[in-house]
Structure formats: C-alpha cells, structure tokens
Scaffold this motif. Structure first.
Motif, PDB file in Angstrom:
ATOM      1  N   PHE A   8       0.435   5.401  11.940  1.00 34.02           N
ATOM      2  CA  PHE A   8       1.455   5.117  12.937  1.00 34.02           C
ATOM      3  C   PHE A   8       1.992   3.707  12.751  1.00 34.02           C
ATOM      4  O   PHE A   8       3.166   3.443  12.984  1.00 34.02           O
ATOM      5  CB  PHE A   8       0.876   5.284  14.346  1.00 34.02           C
ATOM      6  CG  PHE A   8       0.843   6.716  14.797  1.00 34.02           C
ATOM      7  CD1 PHE A   8       1.957   7.293  15.379  1.00 34.02           C
ATOM      8  CD2 PHE A   8      -0.288   7.483  14.628  1.00 34.02           C
ATOM      9  CE1 PHE A   8       1.932   8.630  15.787  1.00 34.02           C
ATOM     10  CE2 PHE A   8      -0.312   8.809  15.038  1.00 34.02           C
ATOM     11  CZ  PHE A   8       0.802   9.379  15.612  1.00 34.02           C
ATOM     12  N   LEU A   9       1.124   2.773  12.358  1.00 34.04           N
ATOM     13  CA  LEU A   9       1.574   1.408  12.130  1.00 34.04           C
ATOM     14  C   LEU A   9       2.599   1.363  11.010  1.00 34.04           C
ATOM     15  O   LEU A   9       3.638   0.707  11.114  1.00 34.04           O
ATOM     16  CB  LEU A   9       0.378   0.518  11.764  1.00 34.04           C
ATOM     17  CG  LEU A   9      -0.702   0.343  12.834  1.00 34.04           C
ATOM     18  CD1 LEU A   9      -1.854  -0.471  12.274  1.00 34.04           C
ATOM     19  CD2 LEU A   9      -0.139  -0.319  14.067  1.00 34.04           C
ATOM     20  N   SER A  10       2.304   2.065   9.932  1.00 35.66           N
ATOM     21  CA  SER A  10       3.199   2.017   8.780  1.00 35.66           C
ATOM     22  C   SER A  10       4.530   2.698   9.081  1.00 35.66           C
ATOM     23  O   SER A  10       5.583   2.226   8.659  1.00 35.66           O
ATOM     24  CB  SER A  10       2.532   2.682   7.572  1.00 35.66           C
ATOM     25  OG  SER A  10       2.219   4.025   7.841  1.00 35.66           O
ATOM     26  N   ARG A  11       4.506   3.810   9.813  1.00 37.44           N
ATOM     27  CA  ARG A  11       5.749   4.501  10.135  1.00 37.44           C
ATOM     28  C   ARG A  11       6.615   3.646  11.062  1.00 37.44           C
ATOM     29  O   ARG A  11       7.817   3.570  10.905  1.00 37.44           O
ATOM     30  CB  ARG A  11       5.450   5.861  10.775  1.00 37.44           C
ATOM     31  CG  ARG A  11       4.865   6.863   9.794  1.00 37.44           C
ATOM     32  CD  ARG A  11       4.407   8.122  10.478  1.00 37.44           C
ATOM     33  NE  ARG A  11       5.535   8.857  11.053  1.00 37.44           N
ATOM     34  CZ  ARG A  11       6.297   9.708  10.384  1.00 37.44           C
ATOM     35  NH1 ARG A  11       6.081   9.907   9.103  1.00 37.44           N
ATOM     36  NH2 ARG A  11       7.279  10.347  10.988  1.00 37.44           N
ATOM     37  N   TYR A  69      -4.304   4.908  -5.461  1.00 38.13           N
ATOM     38  CA  TYR A  69      -2.945   5.166  -5.948  1.00 38.13           C
ATOM     39  C   TYR A  69      -2.668   6.663  -6.019  1.00 38.13           C
ATOM     40  O   TYR A  69      -1.609   7.124  -5.589  1.00 38.13           O
ATOM     41  CB  TYR A  69      -2.774   4.530  -7.324  1.00 38.13           C
ATOM     42  CG  TYR A  69      -1.446   4.860  -7.978  1.00 38.13           C
ATOM     43  CD1 TYR A  69      -0.281   4.196  -7.607  1.00 38.13           C
ATOM     44  CD2 TYR A  69      -1.367   5.850  -8.958  1.00 38.13           C
ATOM     45  CE1 TYR A  69       0.935   4.507  -8.188  1.00 38.13           C
ATOM     46  CE2 TYR A  69      -0.154   6.168  -9.553  1.00 38.13           C
ATOM     47  CZ  TYR A  69       0.989   5.486  -9.161  1.00 38.13           C
ATOM     48  OH  TYR A  69       2.187   5.806  -9.745  1.00 38.13           O
ATOM     49  N   ARG A  70      -3.636   7.424  -6.523  1.00 44.13           N
ATOM     50  CA  ARG A  70      -3.455   8.873  -6.626  1.00 44.13           C
ATOM     51  C   ARG A  70      -3.326   9.511  -5.242  1.00 44.13           C
ATOM     52  O   ARG A  70      -2.553  10.458  -5.053  1.00 44.13           O
ATOM     53  CB  ARG A  70      -4.607   9.490  -7.417  1.00 44.13           C
ATOM     54  CG  ARG A  70      -4.507   9.278  -8.927  1.00 44.13           C
ATOM     55  CD  ARG A  70      -5.512  10.139  -9.679  1.00 44.13           C
ATOM     56  NE  ARG A  70      -6.871   9.660  -9.470  1.00 44.13           N
ATOM     57  CZ  ARG A  70      -7.465   8.769 -10.260  1.00 44.13           C
ATOM     58  NH1 ARG A  70      -6.806   8.252 -11.286  1.00 44.13           N
ATOM     59  NH2 ARG A  70      -8.708   8.387 -10.016  1.00 44.13           N
ATOM     60  N   ARG A  71      -4.065   8.991  -4.266  1.00 43.88           N
ATOM     61  CA  ARG A  71      -3.959   9.523  -2.910  1.00 43.88           C
ATOM     62  C   ARG A  71      -2.561   9.258  -2.327  1.00 43.88           C
ATOM     63  O   ARG A  71      -1.989  10.125  -1.655  1.00 43.88           O
ATOM     64  CB  ARG A  71      -5.029   8.893  -2.013  1.00 43.88           C
ATOM     65  CG  ARG A  71      -6.437   9.410  -2.270  1.00 43.88           C
ATOM     66  CD  ARG A  71      -7.379   9.017  -1.154  1.00 43.88           C
ATOM     67  NE  ARG A  71      -7.528   7.560  -1.033  1.00 43.88           N
ATOM     68  CZ  ARG A  71      -8.455   6.859  -1.676  1.00 43.88           C
ATOM     69  NH1 ARG A  71      -9.302   7.460  -2.503  1.00 43.88           N
ATOM     70  NH2 ARG A  71      -8.542   5.560  -1.490  1.00 43.88           N
ATOM     71  N   ILE A  72      -2.030   8.093  -2.582  1.00 49.08           N
ATOM     72  CA  ILE A  72      -0.695   7.750  -2.088  1.00 49.08           C
ATOM     73  C   ILE A  72       0.352   8.662  -2.726  1.00 49.08           C
ATOM     74  O   ILE A  72       1.250   9.169  -2.047  1.00 49.08           O
ATOM     75  CB  ILE A  72      -0.381   6.273  -2.387  1.00 49.08           C
ATOM     76  CG1 ILE A  72      -1.243   5.367  -1.511  1.00 49.08           C
ATOM     77  CG2 ILE A  72       1.101   5.972  -2.172  1.00 49.08           C
ATOM     78  CD1 ILE A  72      -1.101   3.897  -1.820  1.00 49.08           C
ATOM     79  N   PRO A 285       3.487   6.415   2.714  1.00 50.42           N
ATOM     80  CA  PRO A 285       2.113   6.250   2.231  1.00 50.42           C
ATOM     81  C   PRO A 285       1.851   4.849   1.691  1.00 50.42           C
ATOM     82  O   PRO A 285       0.754   4.305   1.886  1.00 50.42           O
ATOM     83  CB  PRO A 285       2.003   7.303   1.116  1.00 50.42           C
ATOM     84  CG  PRO A 285       2.986   8.353   1.504  1.00 50.42           C
ATOM     85  CD  PRO A 285       4.144   7.603   2.102  1.00 50.42           C
ATOM     86  N   MET A 286       2.843   4.248   1.017  1.00 53.05           N
ATOM     87  CA  MET A 286       2.667   2.888   0.522  1.00 53.05           C
ATOM     88  C   MET A 286       2.466   1.919   1.675  1.00 53.05           C
ATOM     89  O   MET A 286       1.556   1.078   1.661  1.00 53.05           O
ATOM     90  CB  MET A 286       3.887   2.482  -0.317  1.00 53.05           C
ATOM     91  CG  MET A 286       3.832   1.070  -0.903  1.00 53.05           C
ATOM     92  SD  MET A 286       4.402  -0.266   0.203  1.00 53.05           S
ATOM     93  CE  MET A 286       6.153   0.110   0.347  1.00 53.05           C
ATOM     94  N   LEU A 287       3.312   2.033   2.703  1.00 51.75           N
ATOM     95  CA  LEU A 287       3.197   1.136   3.843  1.00 51.75           C
ATOM     96  C   LEU A 287       1.877   1.341   4.584  1.00 51.75           C
ATOM     97  O   LEU A 287       1.280   0.382   5.081  1.00 51.75           O
ATOM     98  CB  LEU A 287       4.374   1.347   4.793  1.00 51.75           C
ATOM     99  CG  LEU A 287       5.722   0.823   4.288  1.00 51.75           C
ATOM    100  CD1 LEU A 287       6.849   1.278   5.201  1.00 51.75           C
ATOM    101  CD2 LEU A 287       5.707  -0.694   4.188  1.00 51.75           C
ATOM    102  N   LYS A 288       1.434   2.577   4.643  1.00 48.43           N
ATOM    103  CA  LYS A 288       0.155   2.857   5.292  1.00 48.43           C
ATOM    104  C   LYS A 288      -0.974   2.123   4.584  1.00 48.43           C
ATOM    105  O   LYS A 288      -1.896   1.606   5.224  1.00 48.43           O
ATOM    106  CB  LYS A 288      -0.127   4.361   5.307  1.00 48.43           C
ATOM    107  CG  LYS A 288      -1.388   4.723   6.091  1.00 48.43           C
ATOM    108  CD  LYS A 288      -1.554   6.219   6.245  1.00 48.43           C
ATOM    109  CE  LYS A 288      -2.005   6.887   4.972  1.00 48.43           C
ATOM    110  NZ  LYS A 288      -2.343   8.316   5.190  1.00 48.43           N
ATOM    111  N   ALA A 289      -0.875   2.054   3.285  1.00 48.20           N
ATOM    112  CA  ALA A 289      -1.934   1.422   2.507  1.00 48.20           C
ATOM    113  C   ALA A 289      -1.967  -0.091   2.671  1.00 48.20           C
ATOM    114  O   ALA A 289      -3.023  -0.705   2.540  1.00 48.20           O
ATOM    115  CB  ALA A 289      -1.775   1.776   1.024  1.00 48.20           C
TER     116      ALA A 289
END
Length: 358
Positions: A8-11, A69-72, A285-289
């Motif tokens: 939610f933070l990244s979105r 990286y693969r998960r993203i 996904p990048m921002l989430k990470a």
C-alpha cells in the motif's frame, strides 16, 4: 495480483508521484512563474545544466539479490496490460485511434515518441490529453486563483505545524537539495511538497527554464499542425481530487518520500527507465521493494478510488465519444493504462479492441 499491506505504501507513493508530476508539470508556467523560478535562481539549485543522474535500482538488485529481482519481475508480469506504452484502439466501421501512455517529465528521452506514434499522431483528427488547460496558462491561473485552498493552507498553518523538529529539518534538507527554501513553500499543501521532493533537482531546473513535458509538447505540436486538442479533466477537478484526501494521509506520503532520502533520485531514474522500456507493470513491485518499512493501509482505499479509479472511469467516459468518431490520438499518464480498471481494460469493456503496438 495480490497486494500485501506492505505494498500500500508503494502504490500510494506511485500514484502520488504521478498525480503530482502532472499537476506540477501542467502548472509549471503558473506556480513556477510566480515563485519557483525566483527561488531556483536565488538559491542556486544543483544540476544547473538540467542533466539528471541516478542508478537503476532493478539493475543493482539483479546483481545483488537475484531472487528478489525475480520476484519483482514475476509480480510485474501479473499486472494486467502492464507491458507497452503505445496501444491501437479499433472498432468496426471506425478509423483506428491510438493511446499513448506518457510520463509527465521533460526528460529528452521521454519526449522521443515510441515507434509508430509520430505517424499516428500526425494523421489523427484530434489529440486527447488529460487537461487542455495547460495550453492557456493565464486562463488556468485566473481560475485557480479563485480557489487558493486547493494548493495552499488557508487556516494560518504551515507545514511545520504538522511536523516534529526532526521531520522539519529532514524536509528542509530535501527541499534545499532542489534549490527551494522551506520558507518559500511552507504554506503549500503537503501533497505539493511531496511532488517537489519526488522531482529531481534537474527536472525542477528544466521546468523553471520553461522546458515542456511530454503531454504539453504533444499539445503544442498539435496546435501548430492545426489539430484540435481536447481535455478529459479540468485542473480544478484534478486539484480537488488531491485536496479531498485528508491532510494526515498526504503527510504520511510526504514522510515516506523523505525517508527514501537520496534514493528518491534513484527511484525516479528507475521509474523513467521502466517507462522507456514499456515495463509499466514493474513500477509498483519496484516501489514496493524500495519503500520504507510499514504496513499502514489506512486511507489507501479512499485514495486509490478518488485519485486513480474514479479518474480512470471519468477519462474513459469522456474519451468515449471522441473515440467513437475514430481517428483520435489519446495521451495520458502511463499509470492510468494498467490494471483491471485501467484505461486499456475500460476501453475494452466499452467494446473497443485495444492492442499493444509492437
């Protein structure tokens, strides 16, 4: 795509940045002319030549943490319509229309259109953008001046009223790095300050010098070519959507960006790289990470509904008659294209065939 509380933070960060970039970009001749140019020149902003620098966080992650990286990448692959910037819109009996996802920055690489887009735009009967008010800055400024509460705190408070001393110093440092004294913007709404923090100093410098962002460049080119330009929203509507979100929520977003510190330039650099490659679905996904730790989803549903979903539906509804006439070229922020209620999905639900242009 399953969204964990952490994401939610990244979105929120992604859409706050996207909305802020558009509004600051659209208002650069208004707000910037009134104070930011003077601020920039007076304080000696960095990156005076407008050159941006940064590191691709995904490239670094691919080397340092290949499993992450693969998960993203897997998460990005699951985002509906997450690949592609340029889409063809078709319906039987109509001349094809086109949809371009934009990024609201002045980066010369972003200003270069993807393959096939210049030809499609040149042949279009009409250009559709988020707001055509960017073409008449004086008129837009006159309208916004009647509602200063949309961008400014009107209750006598400043941003310092909401922050601790340490948080104020953190904000002051971030703004100073972009050539902006805190005192010059202390009465601005927190979401405006978040947008300043999100933008690298180089982008602020280019805007202060009058560089056009992609959407504005497309609109100016259309006017010169004699093409009509139609907007899907007014700036007042856009500002009102941001202003309708509680101040506390915007303050959280601001502090999240400040917590990223020097990584914010890398975040923007990576977002730009993803945009240029057409991998829009990887943005979340990048921002989430890279987002600061946290799991606070309070207020997010309201934010997403007002700033993202509702606006997507408004854009689709208002674009429909123009697309039903055929031969349109539509250019809106790329973040509005993806997802189950993104423009690509909504237009398909309206009976259009929408396919990515390779």
């Amino acid at each position: 795509m399953t969204i964990s509380a952490f994401s939610f933070l990244s979105r929120r960060l992604a859409f706050a940045v996207d909305a802020g970039l558009w509004l600051l970009a659209g208002l650069h001749g208004l707000l910037f002319a009134s104070f930011l140019v003077v601020v920039t020149l007076a304080s000696g902003a960095r990156a005076e030549d407008g050159a941006c620098a940064g590191h691709n966080l995904l490239t670094e992650m691919q080397q340092d943490d290949p499993d992450a990286y693969r998960r993203i990448v897997a998460e990005g692959d699951a985002v509906p319509n997450g690949k592609g910037l340029f889409w063809k819109i078709e319906k039987a009996g109509l001349a094809p229309s086109y949809l371009l996802g934009t990024m609201h920055v002045t980066d010369p690489r972003v200003l270069a259109l993807p393959k096939g887009a210049p030809e499609a735009k040149a042949q279009a009967k009409v250009l559709i953008i988020e707001s055509d008010e960017i073409l008449d800055e004086q008129k837009a400024m006159a309208k916004l001046m009647t509602k200063p509460q949309l961008t400014m705190m009107m209750d006598g408070k400043t941003i310092q009223s909401y922050l601790t001393r340490a948080e104020t110093e953190q904000l002051q440092t971030a703004l100073k790095a972009r050539g902006i004294p805190l005192g010059a913007v202390s009465r601005m709404q927190p979401w405006m300050l978040s947008s300043f923090v999100a933008l690298p100093a180089c982008e602020l410098v280019r805007k202060a010098k009058g560089a056009a962002f992609l959407d504005m460049q497309l609109a100016k080119d259309a006017i010169r070519a004699g093409q009509p330009v139609k907007g899907l929203e007014t700036m007042e509507e856009q500002l009102s959507a941001m202003a309708s979100i509680p101040t506390e929520f915007h303050l959280k977003s601001l502090m999240e960006m400040l917590a990223l510190g020097g990584r914010m330039d890398d975040v923007m650099y990576t977002m730009t790289e993803l945009y240029l490659s057409g991998d829009i679905g990887l943005t979340m996904p990048m921002l989430k990470a890279v987002s600061p730790d946290g799991s606070d989803e309070e207020g997010y549903a309201e934010f997403e509904q007002r700033i993202v979903t509702a606006r997507n539906h408004i854009m689709a509804e208002r674009a429909r008659p123009l697309l039903e006439a055929g031969g349109a070229f539509m250019a809106v922020g790329a973040m509005h294209l993806v997802g189950e209620e993104g423009l690509v999905s909504l237009l398909r639900a309206d009976g259009f065939t929408v396919t990515a242009v390779p």
